[in-house]
Design a protein around this motif. Structure first.
Motif, short mmCIF file in Angstrom:
data_model
loop_
_atom_site.label_atom_id
_atom_site.label_comp_id
_atom_site.label_asym_id
_atom_site.label_seq_id
_atom_site.Cartn_x
_atom_site.Cartn_y
_atom_site.Cartn_z
N THR A 269 0.83 -1.21 0.00
CA THR A 269 0.00 0.00 0.00
C THR A 269 0.86 1.26 0.00
O THR A 269 0.41 2.31 0.43
CB THR A 269 -0.97 0.00 1.20
N LEU A 573 -10.91 -1.73 -5.93
CA LEU A 573 -10.66 -0.28 -5.90
C LEU A 573 -11.84 0.48 -6.49
O LEU A 573 -12.33 0.14 -7.57
CB LEU A 573 -9.40 0.02 -6.72
N PHE A 577 -11.99 6.60 -6.43
CA PHE A 577 -10.72 6.72 -5.69
C PHE A 577 -9.56 6.84 -6.67
O PHE A 577 -8.68 7.70 -6.52
CB PHE A 577 -10.50 5.50 -4.77
N ASP A 581 -7.03 9.97 -7.21
CA ASP A 581 -5.58 9.79 -7.11
C ASP A 581 -4.88 10.31 -8.37
O ASP A 581 -3.77 10.83 -8.31
CB ASP A 581 -5.27 8.31 -6.87
N CYS A 602 -9.99 3.12 -0.32
CA CYS A 602 -9.78 2.83 -1.75
C CYS A 602 -10.73 1.73 -2.20
O CYS A 602 -10.97 1.57 -3.39
CB CYS A 602 -8.33 2.40 -2.00
#
Lengths: 651, 259
Positions: A269, A573, A577, A581, A602
């Motif tokens: 992560t 995911l 999200f 990002d 996420c």
């Protein structure tokens, strides 16, 4: 089939690729009540054998009473020619059984350029390459591995695809196939595929319809009401339940990563935005340290290896890594007959302290070190969320030089989003400065700079980004080459931008790419991973013949509302999200590692009701706070331990 | 300064014969560790286990007479109480080898015993031969298969000539060499499926002769279908020879029969 194969082997290169007989080879039990799997790696034996995913499934399937598994690898071109001229099909290396006799031929998909080999292996098996043309008695053709997060380019050739961890999924699939086989294949091929489609993590491409409008993909819809609209990946919640491989294969001939491999955790992560592996394998699941120790000591004893790699996407992040390394060393020392054992930590994200430890214990074999700063400027590294400063890198490099290393390798990507020429040239500056630092400590220090063209991958924040053209990548490499021409001690290497183009084409392609792949294969384009066989012209010809516009697939920026070819698949995911990002990337905003900080949802944990399995609540010293640095290495950082000096120290 | 050395004789048959000389070296390094033999390592920057092999066996050939010398840790010898008559180590080393490889004998070498590369002067081969100009996939029938009598004549012609010339590729250059002095003995043994079986003693010094070269020097030229190394020999004086490590014929036969 050994009798037919044997006379061909004296006539081919590296015949030991085809003989099996490895240490740890299983004894598969075949029978009418057993579902047989042929686990196939679509490249050479020396690339495919070490694949840990296949080895794990190989053991799990052979442990079950209702299944058996053997292995196959793509025969090199010399043997393939002999096999075709003498009518010999693809075979397993375990018992040299014809591929068509298996119930399932399952491929590991780790690299896009192996796809033409997938078709070639299916064809060599004597099975129709297109799934629609297969009969009830043909094997089912399946696939797993990281590339299956966009399996669409192979949708016409694969009967089923497994998303995510395979440990549990192969059992579920076996159970369905076993029942089907015992029932006399009631419902035929269609029936069993429809049933597989209802299993979690299993995607059956033929059960979905790709809808196009104005030459654009607008939807991928289930053809039947009982087929799920979105296929979710499988995630093993706790690695402790799966201590595999228990008896890793020990090949008789040289292969890559030829050592004991023990997976210490799965998932990462850190959030590097270019890294597909880090996005699709969440959350972090550490193996208990005690189990790691057992797997290491049992594995060394069983295999006779003198090197063990503790593998993961970022091994220094493992809770208490130093202790595990020290214990590995000590156990080798205590069992006096083991001799010297070196520990390597591939994908090592290391702070100064760990460098110190490594230096202390690896005096014997100081091979290459690889650092992966990935980008040449801090600004660029903010964009990709690889938060290491130039000074972080310099101090890591300097500590390595000060401990006697003379050579190191630096890995970079070029063609990243928002990259400017100063960012690119920053790579050259870093390299020059590293050599300069080295001169203070050693004679003729050298730095090898490896530059790869960036390929945007599905399920990453960069999935919307238009990849750089071949011309642009070549120009950037040219900039570096000119800039480094007179830089003493710096060698520049780069990945062929033409290969990068094809990787980009296939990695985000949709079903229309299938015809291109088939065209390339039918025209002899196998082993495209190998530079001596790769040929961009073949792909361009094929794309033209199939009416596929390479530019639109590879170089076009996507919008948030565009339907992506993998929208009916899920790695957990949330798409918003990833989009957020992506916006953060463009704004040069970093994102912290959620295993030690609050969740930013996420989706990878919350969606599946799972969470991180991490023994330590705090990051390793120096790591992860935006100042951590990478001491990663492809061949790893070998930590070879001299039994005597350590035994002496213990006294 | 060298520690105690063990000499190991092993057989290589079946699928595993397609491993190369380098592969076999790696296999042994791991097998010795698995069997718990404490091998001595070289000193220096990159320590290597002290194992040396004799003449490389061509990939694909089988053998009843492969050898390696391994230097071991003196402490280990003490702990192990190594004893020539004890067959336990032979068994342990066989168990740790892949199928097709078998340890036939282990003995401690006396200090000063020369290395295999220096000591071995010739090898005995069993060679299955066929006519050179027939492809393996030809199914053309009897006329292409050469008989025992024909080969026996060719062999006796070759042995009675003063020189036997073969072409050699050395460092990219083609040269002609006379192998006659290195061919000690050739005998036609029996007819086999696609040709004949020969037995030959070929020198390894001053320059080794390969089975292929012997067959290519005959008229008509033959090619190797398969070959098996039966013995390696050390010449002790003018007419005496011994094996680096003799084993009863029985265990050799068992090794071959196991596959």
């Amino acid at each position: 089939m050994w009798q037919q194969l044997e006379p061909l082997l004296p006539r081919v290169s590296k015949p030991a690729r085809y003989i099996g007989s490895e240490g740890g080879m299983q004894t598969p039990r075949h029978g009418p009540d057993v579902v047989s799997w042929l686990l196939t790696y679509p490249d050479t034996y020396e690339i495919g054998l070490p694949n840990q995913g296949l080895q794990i499934l190989y053991e799990i399937l052979n442990e079950r009473s209702d299944s058996a598994a053997e292995r196959a690898y793509a025969p090199w071109t010399d043997l393939e020619a002999l096999m075709r001229s003498s009518g010999l099909p693809l075979f397993s290396v375990d018992t040299h059984r014809s591929a068509a006799l298996f119930d399932v031929i399952a491929f590991n998909l780790s690299a896009e350029l192996t796809y033409t080999n997938v078709l070639n292996c299916i064809d060599l098996a004597g099975v129709a390459v297109r799934s629609a043309e297969r009969s009830d008695s043909d094997p089912l053709v399946g696939a797993g591995g990281h590339c299956t997060y966009n399996p669409e380019p192979l949708a016409d050739f694969l009967d089923f695809v497994v998303l995510g961890d395979g440990e549990e999924a192969v059992g579920d699939i076996t159970a369905v196939l076993h029942e089907w086989k015992m029932s006399g294949r009631t419902g035929g091929r269609f029936g069993v595929l429809r049933e597989l489609a209802s299993l979690s993590g299993v995607y059956v491409p033929s059960m979905y319809e790709a809808v196009y409008r104005n030459n654009r993909l607008v939807a991928i819809e289930p053809r039947y009401p009982d087929v799920p609209p979105v296929v979710e990946k499988r995630t093993v919640a706790d690695l402790a339940d799966w201590p595999y491989p228990k008896s890793q294969l020990v090949p008789l001939t040289e292969v890559v990563h030829d050592r004991l491999n023990v997976e210490v955790f799965r998932g990462c992560t850190r959030g590097c935005r270019f890294c597909q592996a880090g996005m699709i394998t969440r959350p972090v699941r550490e193996r208990p340290a005690e189990q790691v120790r057992t797997m290491v000591s049992d594995g060394l004893r069983r295999t006779g290896y003198d090197e063990v790699a503790l593998t993961s996407l970022s091994t220094a992040d493992f809770s208490g890594i130093e202790q595990v390394v020290a214990d590995t060393v000590n156990s080798a020392v205590n069992s006096a007959d083991c001799g010297q054992v070196s520990v390597s930590l591939p994908s090592l994200r290391v702070d100064a302290f760990t460098v110190g430890v490594a230096a202390q214990i690896q005096r014997a074999r100081r091979t290459g070190l690889t650092f992966a700063p990935e980008a040449g400027s801090w600004r660029m590294r903010m964009v990709i969320n690889k938060l290491i400063t130039n000074d972080d890198l310099y101090s890591a490099v300097e500590s390595a030089y000060s401990q006697g290393w003379r050579r190191m390798k630096l890995y970079f990507l070029t063609g990243l989003p928002t990259e400017t020429d100063p960012d690119t040239l920053g790579i050259a500056e870093l390299a020059r400065n590293c050599v300069e630092l080295g001169r203070r400590h050693v004679r003729s220090p050298s730095v090898t700079v490896s530059v790869g063209g960036f390929v945007p991958k599905p399920f990453t924040p960069f999935q919307w980004f238009g990849q750089n053209t071949v011309v642009e990548l070549r120009r950037k490499i040219g900039l570096l080459r000119d800039d480094l021409r007179r830089a003493k001690g710096v060698q520049l290497k780069w990945h062929d931008p033409a290969a990068t183009l094809v990787e980009g084409l296939v990695s985000r392609g949709d079903r229309r790419l299938g015809a291109v792949i088939e065209h390339v294969w039918r025209n002899g384009g196998t082993f495209q991973e190998w530079s001596e066989h790769f040929d961009l012209g073949r792909w361009q010809t094929a794309a033209e013949a199939c009416g596929v516009d390479i530019d639109s697939y590879v170089h076009r920026h996507r919008n948030s509302d565009e339907v992506l070819p993998w929208d009916h698949l899920s790695a957990g995911l949330h798409k918003d999200f990833l989009w957020q990002d992506w916006r953060d990337a463009l704004n040069e905003v970093g994102l912290e590692d959620c295993r030690w900080t609050p969740c930013y949802d996420c989706g990878a944990c919350t969606g599946y009701g799972i969470e991180h399995v991490v023994a330590s609540a705090v990051p390793p010293a120096g790591g992860s706070q935006g100042t951590g640095m990478d001491l990663s290495s492809d061949g790893a950082v070998p930590v070879r331990l001299l039994q005597r000096s350590l035994a002496g120290a213990a006294k | 300064m060298s520690g105690p050395r063990l000499r190991v004789r092993f057989a290589k048959h079946g699928k595993v014969r397609f491993t190369s000389h380098r592969d076999v070296a790696r296999i042994w390094e791991r097998s010795l560790r698995r069997a718990g033999v404490s091998v001595a390592y070289s000193a220096g920057f990159s320590p290597r286990p002290k194992i040396s092999f004799g003449f490389a066996l061509p990939t694909g050939f089988s053998s009843d007479a492969e050898y390696l010398d391994v230097e071991v840790d003196p402490d280990w010898v003490l702990r192990q109480g190594f004893n020539q008559a004890d067959t336990r180590l032979v068994e342990e080393l066989s168990a740790s080898l892949p199928a097709g490889m078998q340890t036939l004998a282990v003995a401690e070498l006396s200090p000063g015993e020369p290395s295999l590369q220096h000591a071995v002067t010739s090898c005995t081969w069993s060679i299955d031969a066929a006519l050179a100009d027939v492809g393996t996939d030809a199914v053309s029938g009897l006329s292409d298969v050469i008989g025992v009598d024909e080969v026996a004549e060719a062999v006796s012609r070759a042995l009675s000539s003063d020189e036997l010339l073969v072409q050699r590729q050395r460092k990219g250059r083609l040269s002609t060499a006379d192998i006659r002095p290195a061919v000690h003995f050739v005998e036609v043994q029996e007819s086999i499926k696609d040709g004949v079986r020969l037995r030959a003693d070929l020198a390894t010094q001053p320059q080794a002769v390969r089975a292929e070269e012997l067959l290519a020097s005959l008229h008509p030229p033959l090619r190797v279908l398969h070959a098996c190394r039966l013995h390696q020999w050390i010449t002790t004086d003018a007419s005496q020879r011994r094996e680096p490590l003799a084993v009863p014929e029985l265990s050799v036969a068992a090794a071959g029969a196991a596959l």
